[in-house]
Design a protein around this motif. Structure first.
Motif, PDB file in Angstrom:
ATOM      1  N   ALA A 176       2.267   1.711  -3.464  1.00 49.70           N
ATOM      2  CA  ALA A 176       1.221   2.129  -4.404  1.00 49.70           C
ATOM      3  C   ALA A 176       0.882   3.610  -4.227  1.00 49.70           C
ATOM      4  O   ALA A 176       0.752   4.337  -5.217  1.00 49.70           O
ATOM      5  CB  ALA A 176      -0.026   1.275  -4.213  1.00 49.70           C
ATOM      6  N   THR A 177       0.761   4.067  -2.973  1.00 48.30           N
ATOM      7  CA  THR A 177       0.444   5.486  -2.770  1.00 48.30           C
ATOM      8  C   THR A 177       1.601   6.381  -3.193  1.00 48.30           C
ATOM      9  O   THR A 177       1.382   7.467  -3.727  1.00 48.30           O
ATOM     10  CB  THR A 177       0.068   5.780  -1.299  1.00 48.30           C
ATOM     11  OG1 THR A 177       1.120   5.364  -0.444  1.00 48.30           O
ATOM     12  CG2 THR A 177      -1.233   5.107  -0.919  1.00 48.30           C
ATOM     13  N   TRP A 178       2.837   5.910  -2.990  1.00 42.05           N
ATOM     14  CA  TRP A 178       3.995   6.688  -3.424  1.00 42.05           C
ATOM     15  C   TRP A 178       4.004   6.795  -4.947  1.00 42.05           C
ATOM     16  O   TRP A 178       4.256   7.863  -5.509  1.00 42.05           O
ATOM     17  CB  TRP A 178       5.261   6.028  -2.907  1.00 42.05           C
ATOM     18  CG  TRP A 178       6.520   6.864  -2.988  1.00 42.05           C
ATOM     19  CD1 TRP A 178       6.638   8.129  -3.492  1.00 42.05           C
ATOM     20  CD2 TRP A 178       7.824   6.486  -2.564  1.00 42.05           C
ATOM     21  NE1 TRP A 178       7.929   8.552  -3.388  1.00 42.05           N
ATOM     22  CE2 TRP A 178       8.687   7.563  -2.825  1.00 42.05           C
ATOM     23  CE3 TRP A 178       8.341   5.341  -1.985  1.00 42.05           C
ATOM     24  CZ2 TRP A 178      10.037   7.530  -2.529  1.00 42.05           C
ATOM     25  CZ3 TRP A 178       9.693   5.315  -1.688  1.00 42.05           C
ATOM     26  CH2 TRP A 178      10.526   6.390  -1.952  1.00 42.05           C
TER      27      TRP A 178
ATOM     28  N   THR B 215      -7.342   2.622   6.925  1.00 41.37           N
ATOM     29  CA  THR B 215      -6.376   1.630   6.461  1.00 41.37           C
ATOM     30  C   THR B 215      -5.949   0.635   7.545  1.00 41.37           C
ATOM     31  O   THR B 215      -5.657  -0.513   7.218  1.00 41.37           O
ATOM     32  CB  THR B 215      -5.120   2.298   5.883  1.00 41.37           C
ATOM     33  OG1 THR B 215      -4.524   3.123   6.879  1.00 41.37           O
ATOM     34  CG2 THR B 215      -5.461   3.110   4.655  1.00 41.37           C
TER      35      THR B 215
ATOM     36  N   VAL C 223       1.412   6.555  -7.003  1.00 42.97           N
ATOM     37  CA  VAL C 223       0.306   7.419  -7.443  1.00 42.97           C
ATOM     38  C   VAL C 223       0.649   8.891  -7.201  1.00 42.97           C
ATOM     39  O   VAL C 223       0.398   9.755  -8.049  1.00 42.97           O
ATOM     40  CB  VAL C 223      -1.012   7.025  -6.739  1.00 42.97           C
ATOM     41  CG1 VAL C 223      -2.087   8.067  -6.954  1.00 42.97           C
ATOM     42  CG2 VAL C 223      -1.470   5.665  -7.234  1.00 42.97           C
ATOM     43  N   ALA C 224       1.248   9.184  -6.046  1.00 39.01           N
ATOM     44  CA  ALA C 224       1.638  10.570  -5.758  1.00 39.01           C
ATOM     45  C   ALA C 224       2.712  11.048  -6.732  1.00 39.01           C
ATOM     46  O   ALA C 224       2.704  12.205  -7.159  1.00 39.01           O
ATOM     47  CB  ALA C 224       2.131  10.692  -4.316  1.00 39.01           C
TER      48      ALA C 224
ATOM     49  N   GLU D 263       4.092  13.410   0.172  1.00 38.41           N
ATOM     50  CA  GLU D 263       2.654  13.441  -0.104  1.00 38.41           C
ATOM     51  C   GLU D 263       1.990  12.113   0.233  1.00 38.41           C
ATOM     52  O   GLU D 263       0.892  12.091   0.802  1.00 38.41           O
ATOM     53  CB  GLU D 263       2.414  13.798  -1.575  1.00 38.41           C
ATOM     54  CG  GLU D 263       2.780  15.222  -1.922  1.00 38.41           C
ATOM     55  CD  GLU D 263       2.846  15.468  -3.414  1.00 38.41           C
ATOM     56  OE1 GLU D 263       2.869  16.645  -3.797  1.00 38.41           O
ATOM     57  OE2 GLU D 263       2.885  14.499  -4.198  1.00 38.41           O
ATOM     58  N   SER D 264       2.647  11.017  -0.109  1.00 41.70           N
ATOM     59  CA  SER D 264       2.053   9.708   0.185  1.00 41.70           C
ATOM     60  C   SER D 264       2.012   9.457   1.693  1.00 41.70           C
ATOM     61  O   SER D 264       1.051   8.871   2.192  1.00 41.70           O
ATOM     62  CB  SER D 264       2.813   8.592  -0.539  1.00 41.70           C
ATOM     63  OG  SER D 264       4.079   8.376   0.037  1.00 41.70           O
TER      64      SER D 264
ATOM     65  N   PHE E 170      -0.920  11.492   2.980  1.00 40.04           N
ATOM     66  CA  PHE E 170      -2.182  10.860   2.585  1.00 40.04           C
ATOM     67  C   PHE E 170      -2.470   9.634   3.439  1.00 40.04           C
ATOM     68  O   PHE E 170      -3.580   9.464   3.949  1.00 40.04           O
ATOM     69  CB  PHE E 170      -2.126  10.482   1.101  1.00 40.04           C
ATOM     70  CG  PHE E 170      -3.331   9.713   0.637  1.00 40.04           C
ATOM     71  CD1 PHE E 170      -4.550  10.348   0.502  1.00 40.04           C
ATOM     72  CD2 PHE E 170      -3.246   8.360   0.353  1.00 40.04           C
ATOM     73  CE1 PHE E 170      -5.679   9.643   0.083  1.00 40.04           C
ATOM     74  CE2 PHE E 170      -4.353   7.646  -0.067  1.00 40.04           C
ATOM     75  CZ  PHE E 170      -5.568   8.297  -0.205  1.00 40.04           C
ATOM     76  N   ARG E 171      -1.456   8.783   3.628  1.00 39.86           N
ATOM     77  CA  ARG E 171      -1.661   7.584   4.442  1.00 39.86           C
ATOM     78  C   ARG E 171      -1.965   7.942   5.890  1.00 39.86           C
ATOM     79  O   ARG E 171      -2.734   7.247   6.556  1.00 39.86           O
ATOM     80  CB  ARG E 171      -0.441   6.661   4.357  1.00 39.86           C
ATOM     81  CG  ARG E 171      -0.314   5.991   3.013  1.00 39.86           C
ATOM     82  CD  ARG E 171       0.687   4.847   2.993  1.00 39.86           C
ATOM     83  NE  ARG E 171       1.895   5.057   3.757  1.00 39.86           N
ATOM     84  CZ  ARG E 171       3.021   5.594   3.298  1.00 39.86           C
ATOM     85  NH1 ARG E 171       3.074   5.989   2.045  1.00 39.86           N
ATOM     86  NH2 ARG E 171       4.077   5.712   4.075  1.00 39.86           N
TER      87      ARG E 171
ATOM     88  N   PHE F 186       0.835  -1.205   0.000  1.00 36.86           N
ATOM     89  CA  PHE F 186       0.000   0.000   0.000  1.00 36.86           C
ATOM     90  C   PHE F 186       0.871   1.256   0.000  1.00 36.86           C
ATOM     91  O   PHE F 186       0.575   2.227  -0.701  1.00 36.86           O
ATOM     92  CB  PHE F 186      -0.944  -0.008   1.201  1.00 36.86           C
ATOM     93  CG  PHE F 186      -1.883   1.157   1.230  1.00 36.86           C
ATOM     94  CD1 PHE F 186      -2.870   1.291   0.273  1.00 36.86           C
ATOM     95  CD2 PHE F 186      -1.786   2.130   2.210  1.00 36.86           C
ATOM     96  CE1 PHE F 186      -3.739   2.367   0.286  1.00 36.86           C
ATOM     97  CE2 PHE F 186      -2.638   3.205   2.230  1.00 36.86           C
ATOM     98  CZ  PHE F 186      -3.625   3.332   1.264  1.00 36.86           C
ATOM     99  N   ALA F 187       1.947   1.240   0.772  1.00 36.64           N
ATOM    100  CA  ALA F 187       2.850   2.392   0.813  1.00 36.64           C
ATOM    101  C   ALA F 187       3.474   2.637  -0.562  1.00 36.64           C
ATOM    102  O   ALA F 187       3.543   3.773  -1.039  1.00 36.64           O
ATOM    103  CB  ALA F 187       3.931   2.188   1.869  1.00 36.64           C
TER     104      ALA F 187
END
Length: 152
Positions: free
Chosen positions: A46-48, A121, A50-51, A109-110, A113-114, A43-44
């Motif tokens: 993936a968010t990185w 989560t 996407v950011a 940013e990630s 967001f997390r 998940f970390a």
């Protein structure tokens, strides 16, 4: 003495709940922890990613005209980006990335967001780890059943 007895009773109830109702045993705990960490790292990442692709901070920063941005924030940002660039250049597999500042901002940013969605989560990752543990457990039981015991 009473407290120790109460703790044993409470832990026994927890064990019974997970063993009888949820299908997990104490032996499944290490696997569940590993799966929880795998879900967390995935998940970390993936968010990185996407950011890094969407650059949400850049879109927000463009809404504030440059002359209205506080100078201490601009100077702090420049100093952080200089330090981040030096750190990224030290890591061999990150040297291939052409924009270390963008990578650093995407990481920040990630993380933000997390942090914002952590109330969602944390239970979600626990649920995912539980389900994955049950899936791997059921597959291992199926594999064990497929092998006759007199051969093994």
């Amino acid at each position: 003495r009473y407290r120790a007895c109460a703790v044993r009773i409470y832990m026994g109830r927890i064990r019974d709940y997970f063993a009888e109702q949820q299908g997990l045993t104490v032996a499944d705990v290490p696997k569940a922890i590993v799966l929880h960490e795998v879900v967390s790292v995935g998940f970390a990442a993936a968010t990185w990613m996407v950011a890094y692709q969407t650059q949400p901070g850049k879109a927000l920063a463009l809404t504030v005209p440059p002359h209205k941005r506080p100078q201490f924030l601009v100077n702090g940002y420049k100093a952080a980006m200089g330090a981040a660039t030096k750190q990224v250049e030290k890591v061999s597999f990150l040297k291939r990335i052409s924009d270390p500042a963008r990578l650093t901002v995407a990481c920040a940013e990630s993380i933000c967001f997390r942090g914002l969605i952590k109330p969602i989560t944390v239970p979600g990752k626990l649920w995912a780890a539980w389900k994955l543990t049950l899936m791997t457990k059921s597959r291992s039981h199926i594999a064990n059943m497929a092998t006759p015991s007199h051969i093994a």
